[in-house]
Design a protein around this motif. Sequence first.
Motif, PDB file in Angstrom:
ATOM      1  N   LYS A  74      45.241  84.799  87.896  1.00  0.00           N
ATOM      2  CA  LYS A  74      46.427  84.110  87.589  1.00  0.00           C
ATOM      3  C   LYS A  74      45.710  83.180  86.025  1.00  0.00           C
ATOM      4  O   LYS A  74      46.666  82.931  85.220  1.00  0.00           O
ATOM      5  CB  LYS A  74      46.970  83.324  88.303  1.00  0.00           C
ATOM      6  CG  LYS A  74      47.750  83.840  89.305  1.00  0.00           C
ATOM      7  CD  LYS A  74      48.426  82.777  90.463  1.00  0.00           C
ATOM      8  CE  LYS A  74      49.459  83.363  91.250  1.00  0.00           C
ATOM      9  NZ  LYS A  74      49.834  82.193  92.160  1.00  0.00           N
ATOM     10  N   GLN A  75      44.495  82.964  86.134  1.00  0.00           N
ATOM     11  CA  GLN A  75      44.048  82.274  85.057  1.00  0.00           C
ATOM     12  C   GLN A  75      43.813  83.179  83.609  1.00  0.00           C
ATOM     13  O   GLN A  75      43.658  82.497  82.470  1.00  0.00           O
ATOM     14  CB  GLN A  75      42.417  81.878  85.409  1.00  0.00           C
ATOM     15  CG  GLN A  75      42.525  80.618  86.277  1.00  0.00           C
ATOM     16  CD  GLN A  75      41.204  80.410  86.820  1.00  0.00           C
ATOM     17  OE1 GLN A  75      40.111  80.893  86.059  1.00  0.00           O
ATOM     18  NE2 GLN A  75      41.066  79.651  87.708  1.00  0.00           N
ATOM     19  N   SER A  76      44.083  84.374  83.740  1.00  0.00           N
ATOM     20  CA  SER A  76      44.147  85.437  82.494  1.00  0.00           C
ATOM     21  C   SER A  76      45.271  84.909  81.866  1.00  0.00           C
ATOM     22  O   SER A  76      46.404  84.929  82.236  1.00  0.00           O
ATOM     23  CB  SER A  76      43.790  86.938  83.134  1.00  0.00           C
ATOM     24  OG  SER A  76      42.930  87.019  83.742  1.00  0.00           O
ATOM     25  N   LYS A  77      45.149  84.863  80.415  1.00  0.00           N
ATOM     26  CA  LYS A  77      46.020  84.804  79.596  1.00  0.00           C
ATOM     27  C   LYS A  77      46.243  86.063  78.546  1.00  0.00           C
ATOM     28  O   LYS A  77      47.523  86.000  77.905  1.00  0.00           O
ATOM     29  CB  LYS A  77      45.727  83.594  78.776  1.00  0.00           C
ATOM     30  CG  LYS A  77      45.363  82.131  79.232  1.00  0.00           C
ATOM     31  CD  LYS A  77      46.596  81.811  79.850  1.00  0.00           C
ATOM     32  CE  LYS A  77      46.256  80.355  80.590  1.00  0.00           C
ATOM     33  NZ  LYS A  77      47.262  79.910  81.871  1.00  0.00           N
ATOM     34  N   THR A  78      45.284  86.656  78.319  1.00  0.00           N
ATOM     35  CA  THR A  78      45.254  88.028  77.452  1.00  0.00           C
ATOM     36  C   THR A  78      44.859  89.054  78.177  1.00  0.00           C
ATOM     37  O   THR A  78      44.134  89.108  79.142  1.00  0.00           O
ATOM     38  CB  THR A  78      44.540  87.675  76.235  1.00  0.00           C
ATOM     39  OG1 THR A  78      43.300  87.681  76.455  1.00  0.00           O
ATOM     40  CG2 THR A  78      44.989  86.332  75.316  1.00  0.00           C
ATOM     41  N   VAL A  79      45.104  90.317  77.428  1.00  0.00           N
ATOM     42  CA  VAL A  79      44.672  91.563  78.085  1.00  0.00           C
ATOM     43  C   VAL A  79      43.236  91.542  78.021  1.00  0.00           C
ATOM     44  O   VAL A  79      42.699  92.128  78.792  1.00  0.00           O
ATOM     45  CB  VAL A  79      45.177  92.691  77.092  1.00  0.00           C
ATOM     46  CG1 VAL A  79      44.318  93.995  77.304  1.00  0.00           C
ATOM     47  CG2 VAL A  79      46.591  93.014  77.338  1.00  0.00           C
ATOM     48  N   SER A  80      42.338  90.932  77.018  1.00  0.00           N
ATOM     49  CA  SER A  80      41.010  90.836  76.814  1.00  0.00           C
ATOM     50  C   SER A  80      40.401  89.989  78.061  1.00  0.00           C
ATOM     51  O   SER A  80      39.458  90.317  78.537  1.00  0.00           O
ATOM     52  CB  SER A  80      40.526  89.979  75.693  1.00  0.00           C
ATOM     53  OG  SER A  80      39.227  89.881  75.644  1.00  0.00           O
ATOM     54  N   ASP A  81      41.128  88.979  78.699  1.00  0.00           N
ATOM     55  CA  ASP A  81      40.969  88.340  79.959  1.00  0.00           C
ATOM     56  C   ASP A  81      40.703  89.335  80.889  1.00  0.00           C
ATOM     57  O   ASP A  81      39.952  89.443  81.840  1.00  0.00           O
ATOM     58  CB  ASP A  81      41.911  87.141  80.125  1.00  0.00           C
ATOM     59  CG  ASP A  81      41.697  86.097  79.141  1.00  0.00           C
ATOM     60  OD1 ASP A  81      40.746  85.903  78.346  1.00  0.00           O
ATOM     61  OD2 ASP A  81      42.706  85.359  79.055  1.00  0.00           O
ATOM     62  N   LEU A  82      41.803  90.169  81.052  1.00  0.00           N
ATOM     63  CA  LEU A  82      41.943  91.182  82.135  1.00  0.00           C
ATOM     64  C   LEU A  82      40.711  92.061  82.149  1.00  0.00           C
ATOM     65  O   LEU A  82      40.211  92.424  83.151  1.00  0.00           O
ATOM     66  CB  LEU A  82      43.265  91.744  82.446  1.00  0.00           C
ATOM     67  CG  LEU A  82      44.515  91.210  82.588  1.00  0.00           C
ATOM     68  CD1 LEU A  82      45.361  91.993  82.636  1.00  0.00           C
ATOM     69  CD2 LEU A  82      44.475  90.190  83.998  1.00  0.00           C
ATOM     70  N   MET A  83      40.422  92.513  81.106  1.00  0.00           N
ATOM     71  CA  MET A  83      39.357  93.466  80.782  1.00  0.00           C
ATOM     72  C   MET A  83      37.969  92.785  81.247  1.00  0.00           C
ATOM     73  O   MET A  83      37.197  93.641  81.726  1.00  0.00           O
ATOM     74  CB  MET A  83      39.335  93.894  79.264  1.00  0.00           C
ATOM     75  CG  MET A  83      40.468  94.651  78.787  1.00  0.00           C
ATOM     76  SD  MET A  83      40.756  95.161  77.078  1.00  0.00           S
ATOM     77  CE  MET A  83      39.465  95.972  76.813  1.00  0.00           C
ATOM     78  N   ALA A  84      37.707  91.558  80.753  1.00  0.00           N
ATOM     79  CA  ALA A  84      36.619  90.896  81.172  1.00  0.00           C
ATOM     80  C   ALA A  84      36.548  90.815  82.743  1.00  0.00           C
ATOM     81  O   ALA A  84      35.203  90.931  83.200  1.00  0.00           O
ATOM     82  CB  ALA A  84      36.636  89.287  80.515  1.00  0.00           C
ATOM     83  N   LEU A  85      37.550  90.619  83.554  1.00  0.00           N
ATOM     84  CA  LEU A  85      37.587  90.778  84.934  1.00  0.00           C
ATOM     85  C   LEU A  85      36.898  92.117  85.325  1.00  0.00           C
ATOM     86  O   LEU A  85      36.451  92.183  86.556  1.00  0.00           O
ATOM     87  CB  LEU A  85      38.898  90.348  85.410  1.00  0.00           C
ATOM     88  CG  LEU A  85      39.214  88.864  85.379  1.00  0.00           C
ATOM     89  CD1 LEU A  85      40.723  88.539  86.023  1.00  0.00           C
ATOM     90  CD2 LEU A  85      38.215  88.094  86.207  1.00  0.00           C
ATOM     91  N   MET A  86      37.505  93.344  84.559  1.00  0.00           N
ATOM     92  CA  MET A  86      36.915  94.629  85.003  1.00  0.00           C
ATOM     93  C   MET A  86      35.545  94.591  84.952  1.00  0.00           C
ATOM     94  O   MET A  86      34.999  95.380  85.567  1.00  0.00           O
ATOM     95  CB  MET A  86      37.582  95.453  84.058  1.00  0.00           C
ATOM     96  CG  MET A  86      39.166  95.608  84.369  1.00  0.00           C
ATOM     97  SD  MET A  86      39.881  96.809  82.963  1.00  0.00           S
ATOM     98  CE  MET A  86      41.288  97.048  83.832  1.00  0.00           C
ATOM     99  N   GLU A  87      34.708  93.803  84.233  1.00  0.00           N
ATOM    100  CA  GLU A  87      33.433  93.833  83.980  1.00  0.00           C
ATOM    101  C   GLU A  87      32.662  92.960  84.728  1.00  0.00           C
ATOM    102  O   GLU A  87      31.515  93.152  85.266  1.00  0.00           O
ATOM    103  CB  GLU A  87      33.097  93.527  82.391  1.00  0.00           C
ATOM    104  CG  GLU A  87      33.547  94.638  81.340  1.00  0.00           C
ATOM    105  CD  GLU A  87      32.723  95.922  81.557  1.00  0.00           C
ATOM    106  OE1 GLU A  87      31.529  95.975  81.944  1.00  0.00           O
ATOM    107  OE2 GLU A  87      33.556  97.062  81.272  1.00  0.00           O
TER     108      GLU A  87
END
Length: 73
Positions: A59-72
Amino acid sequence: MNDVKKIEMLEEMMELEHGTLNVDTKLSDLEEWDSIALISFIALIDDEFDKVLRGSVVKQSKTVSDLMALMEA
């Protein structure tokens, strides 16, 4: 896994057309980013990356980039 593949996975998960998302796409601008998509993302991370994420973290993710960082992460 490269960024293009991650974006493709997110587009497929949210049932978006190819090319809809980019790293700067704001999740708040996406009608498809809802509670079901959040749960689907958690399941995707579990299945594809063998990682467990809490909803509060996603829920803290604001952008697609944030989601991608969680993938890593």
